[in-house]
Write a protein that holds these residues in place. Structure first.
Motif, mmCIF file in Angstrom:
data_model
loop_
_atom_site.group_PDB
_atom_site.id
_atom_site.type_symbol
_atom_site.label_atom_id
_atom_site.label_comp_id
_atom_site.label_asym_id
_atom_site.label_seq_id
_atom_site.Cartn_x
_atom_site.Cartn_y
_atom_site.Cartn_z
ATOM 1 N N HIS A 304 22.926 -2.114 77.052
ATOM 2 C CA HIS A 304 22.497 -1.577 78.342
ATOM 3 C C HIS A 304 21.056 -1.988 78.652
ATOM 4 N N HIS A 306 19.277 -4.495 77.664
ATOM 5 C CA HIS A 306 19.081 -5.927 77.910
ATOM 6 C C HIS A 306 20.001 -6.476 79.006
ATOM 7 N N GLY A 307 20.757 -5.591 79.652
ATOM 8 C CA GLY A 307 21.569 -6.015 80.783
ATOM 9 C C GLY A 307 22.770 -6.863 80.412
ATOM 10 N N SER A 309 26.706 -7.061 79.894
ATOM 11 C CA SER A 309 27.893 -6.336 80.354
ATOM 12 C C SER A 309 28.988 -6.351 79.290
#
Length: 365
Positions: A304, A306-307, A309
């Motif tokens: 989450h 570090h983005g 998915s």
């Protein structure tokens, strides 16, 4: 000669000319592919050279779909190029592709969809046999089912990754259409028994309860085996797909009887080498965490932050002890991406074990 006949004659001449040009271009592409193979072999004379590059083929197919001018659909155009690439690759060394058999299963259909029809298909009786065939080098790649949109994950496949050294090299999704099939020789007989795989029965449960309630349902090892039995035994039917129907000469009594119209199965391509970045990739890992409060949060929080998915997370019992668990995680991105490296480094610090199953192109076809 009428105007219609004249115009049709002109169009047919144009088609003949275009066919010749297409044939010349395909032949030129095949010669170029042969030269690529020779360059690789000359540069690595003592090594087992991999001619098939999953990331390169994914890039080519994506470009075809993006640049397709029509009127053929992008999917259809990509499928045509898939077969051209398959045939060109087979000129140098046809690949042996192991799959969960027997012949006529949806897994074989997935293998041909991903690799094209110029490969040598090797049917095997079980998922672990597919893994062993690839591990030994007898097959270049294997194809195994991993999840169905209706019935969920195929646990046997996930469990095999715990002990196998193989990598995930690709994925392919296949729309699953189940048909009720009967032999044309036995159509006059009343159906008293239906054969199919347990997954297919589950995916067609509502239809069967509505239209064939009370008829005996017999579970067999595969849909192809169900089709074989229906072809031989009077008074029986099978639930299977188009390949099995064609292979055993069965007629469709009712088509597309699956309960969900979007019924799709995802298959994994397993191999022995790592796959380079294609620009649109997915990665898979297995993680064993310490049994303590907040363990799942510590596992997921770096993704989450570090983005990154997540596309799938599953829990499986660990073979190392009672009430211990292993997490199977799919996420977008390649393990060579800097952000992904940071996430995995943090996960590794907290995990008992982190196993990198591989990065691979997201399915194009």
């Amino acid at each position: 000669m009428t105007d219609e006949q004249t115009r049709l004659g002109q169009l047919r001449e144009e088609i003949d000319s275009l066919d010749q040009r297409i044939m010349d271009l395909i032949s030129a592409r095949a010669r170029c592919a042969q030269e690529v193979a020779h360059v690789k072999m000359d540069a690595n004379p003592e090594q087992d050279v991999f001619f098939y590059r999953p990331e390169r083929e994914a890039q080519v197919l994506r470009r075809i779909k993006e640049q397709n001018p029509g009127p053929l659909s992008s999917e259809e155009m990509a499928r045509l190029f898939r077969e051209i690439m398959s045939a060109c690759l087979a000129l140098e060394k046809p690949m042996h592709i192991a799959f969960l058999g027997p012949v006529g299963t949806f897994t074989q259909a997935a293998a041909l969809k991903h690799f094209g029809h110029s490969v040598v298909s090797v049917p095997l009786p079980a998922i672990d046999a597919v893994f062993r065939e690839v591990e030994s080098g007898a097959a270049h790649y294997g194809v195994v089912p991993v999840e169905n949109s209706t019935e969920g994950m195929i646990n046997h496949t996930l469990d095999m990754f715990m002990s196998s050294p193989l990598k995930i090299c690709g994925e392919v999704q296949l729309r699953i259409h189940h048909h009720l099939l009967v032999s044309p020789k036995h159509q006059d007989h009343e159906i008293t028994r239906i054969y199919s795989h347990q997954q297919s029965f589950a995916q067609c449960r509502q239809w069967l309860d509505t239209h064939r309630y009370g008829i005996e349902r017999v579970t067999v090892s595969s849909n192809a085996e169900a089709a074989r039995r229906a072809a031989e035994e009077p008074g029986t039917a099978a639930i299977a797909g188009d390949m099995a129907a064609e292979l055993y000469g069965l007629d469709v009594l009712a088509n597309s009887i699956e309960d969900r119209p979007d019924n799709t199965t995802r298959f994994l391509i397993i191999g022995r080498e790592d796959v380079q970045e294609s620009g649109h990739d997915k990665s898979s890992i297995l993680v064993s965490m310490r049994n303590k409060p907040g363990a799942l949060y510590q596992l997921l929080e770096p993704f989450h932050r570090h983005g990154i998915s997540l596309t799938r997370i599953e829990t499986r019992p660990s073979p190392s002890g009672t009430w211990a668990y292993v997490f199977y995680i799919d996420f977008e991105g390649h393990m060579d991406d800097e952000q992904v490296k940071k996430v995995l480094a943090e996960v590794d610090d907290e995990a008992v074990e982190l196993k990198r199953l591989g990065s691979y192109p997201i399915g194009v076809l």
